[in-house]
Each structure stands twice: as structure tokens, then as C-alpha cells.
Design a protein around this motif. Sequence first.
Motif, PDB file in Angstrom:
ATOM      1  N   TYR A  52      42.866 109.881  40.142  1.00  0.00           N
ATOM      2  CA  TYR A  52      41.838 109.725  41.166  1.00  0.00           C
ATOM      3  C   TYR A  52      40.938 108.545  40.806  1.00  0.00           C
ATOM      4  N   TRP A  80      39.472  99.450  50.437  1.00  0.00           N
ATOM      5  CA  TRP A  80      38.561  99.733  49.319  1.00  0.00           C
ATOM      6  C   TRP A  80      39.388  99.601  48.048  1.00  0.00           C
ATOM      7  N   ALA A  94      42.491 102.010  46.876  1.00  0.00           N
ATOM      8  CA  ALA A  94      42.126 103.365  47.254  1.00  0.00           C
ATOM      9  C   ALA A  94      43.064 103.890  48.319  1.00  0.00           C
ATOM     10  N   LYS A  96      43.506 107.911  50.320  1.00  0.00           N
ATOM     11  CA  LYS A  96      42.680 108.811  51.120  1.00  0.00           C
ATOM     12  C   LYS A  96      41.351 109.115  50.416  1.00  0.00           C
ATOM     13  N   LEU A  97      40.261 109.093  51.183  1.00  0.00           N
ATOM     14  CA  LEU A  97      38.969 109.562  50.679  1.00  0.00           C
ATOM     15  C   LEU A  97      38.967 111.080  50.797  1.00  0.00           C
ATOM     16  N   GLU A 100      35.865 112.850  52.443  1.00  0.00           N
ATOM     17  CA  GLU A 100      35.347 112.297  53.699  1.00  0.00           C
ATOM     18  C   GLU A 100      34.936 113.453  54.607  1.00  0.00           C
ATOM     19  N   PHE A 117      38.536 109.269  45.687  1.00  0.00           N
ATOM     20  CA  PHE A 117      39.682 108.735  46.413  1.00  0.00           C
ATOM     21  C   PHE A 117      40.984 109.081  45.695  1.00  0.00           C
ATOM     22  N   GLU A 118      42.031 109.289  46.468  1.00  0.00           N
ATOM     23  CA  GLU A 118      43.361 109.206  45.912  1.00  0.00           C
ATOM     24  C   GLU A 118      43.652 107.740  45.633  1.00  0.00           C
ATOM     25  N   THR A 119      44.611 107.465  44.776  1.00  0.00           N
ATOM     26  CA  THR A 119      44.980 106.083  44.498  1.00  0.00           C
ATOM     27  C   THR A 119      46.286 105.754  45.194  1.00  0.00           C
TER      28      THR A 119
END
Length: 236
Positions: A52, A80, A94, A96-97, A100, A117-119
Motif C-alpha cells: 500500500y 497520483w 497509485a 485505487k484510493l 475514498e 492507496f493500492e499500488t
Amino acid sequence: MIKYLFLFIVGITFGQAQLDSVLVCDVKFKDSKFDNPHAGSAFLMEYEGKTYACTAKHVLFFAKTDSMKTISFGGDLKSWSFVSKTHPSIAVKAGKLINENPEEPLTMPPKADWLVFETSGAIPENIARYELRSSPLTEGEAVSFLGYPYNNEKPIQVQGKFAGFTEDGNLSLDVPKGTYNGCSGGPVLDAQGKLVGLVSMGYYNQKEAKMVFEPSAIHHFQSIIKNEHNNRNTKK
């Protein structure tokens, strides 16, 4: 990699390879007038087999469009990235946030000040990936935080001590007086290099002549991941 983390001051090299222990948030929007190449500091974390990318939620105040009022990009975000300031070609994108939330207002101070965030894509080997500390901190225990102050070309590593918890469950640290703007989102570590928090709120209290430094604790991160797992299971 984790076992080497506290042998460095950020930027030290091992042979020819440099270990980047803290990154900066390079944020680009569809409308480029809102772009910010250093919205805050950031770091990578390994947790339950996934990597992450983490920064502070309030970094969104410096990485937003005029229409963004909640913890959501609303389709305005172009990219991002988490970038090595010393080697700008090294970056993590980045995905998915995870937390969010278009229903959560963007306010100060934010509660649970983590943006997780996922990477996306491959992770360069010379970027540190932290692990969470599993045991509680004890009062007076040595800690440090890392980050990039604005306009600094090199990151800083600031030593301090754990002084307890705040009413909101954040860490309370005894650290030297300093100007740390831009370090928000950096990692807070124990003496073994394990992650204990994320740089969040800090300011100098003139009346009491002391530095107030209150990183967001790791249990907030764990709650975000738990909520994500629950939401995913609910949708199945």
C-alpha cells in the motif's frame, strides 16, 4: 529489506543502490492548473501480502480542485504518483484510493488522517516497504519520523520520544522545535524501523513553549483495510 531500515539516514547508499525510505506525492489533475509535484510526503507499506502507498488525508487540501469538497476526486484526478525526490525517475503509481468517500467532508483536522492507496505496476526494489509494529509503544520509547519539508531537496529524519496517546487516539510525541511543513504523510518509526504512525498534525505552541506533534496511529490504517475487506465481502 525491513531489517535494514534503521541503519540508514535517508539517502545513504548500500554499494550502488540507494534505499528511498520516504517519497513525495506528485499529483496531476485533468485541469493542470491544480497540479502539485509535492503535495506531501508518503511511504510504502507491506500488509497482509499487499503493498500500500500511504500519505496524510489532509494532503488533499494541497492536492485538490476547487470542486473537491469531500474525500473523493470526483473524476478530476489524472494521476497520483509517489516519487523519489532524489531520483525523480523512480516512482510508484497509485491505484485505487481505498478510503475514498464522497460522503466524508474534507475538513481540518481530519479524523483518522490516513489516505491509503493500492499500488499499480511494479515496485522498484530500492524503495523501502515498512511493516507495522505488533506491540504497543511504551512511554519514553525512542521514535523518529521521516519527511520532505517543502523546498528541501533532501529528506529529514527527526528523533523524538513517545509521550502517550491523545484523546483522539493519535500518538503524542516529544520532538524538537522545527518547521516540518511538507512532511505530512511521512512514516513514524520505532527504533527497529517498524511503522508506528503517520505524520499528521504538528505545530509550535508559543504559550507553552513546546512542540505539539501528534501523528495518526496505525490502528486507523488497520480500520481502513478492515472496512475495505468488509465492503468487498458484502458485494460478493
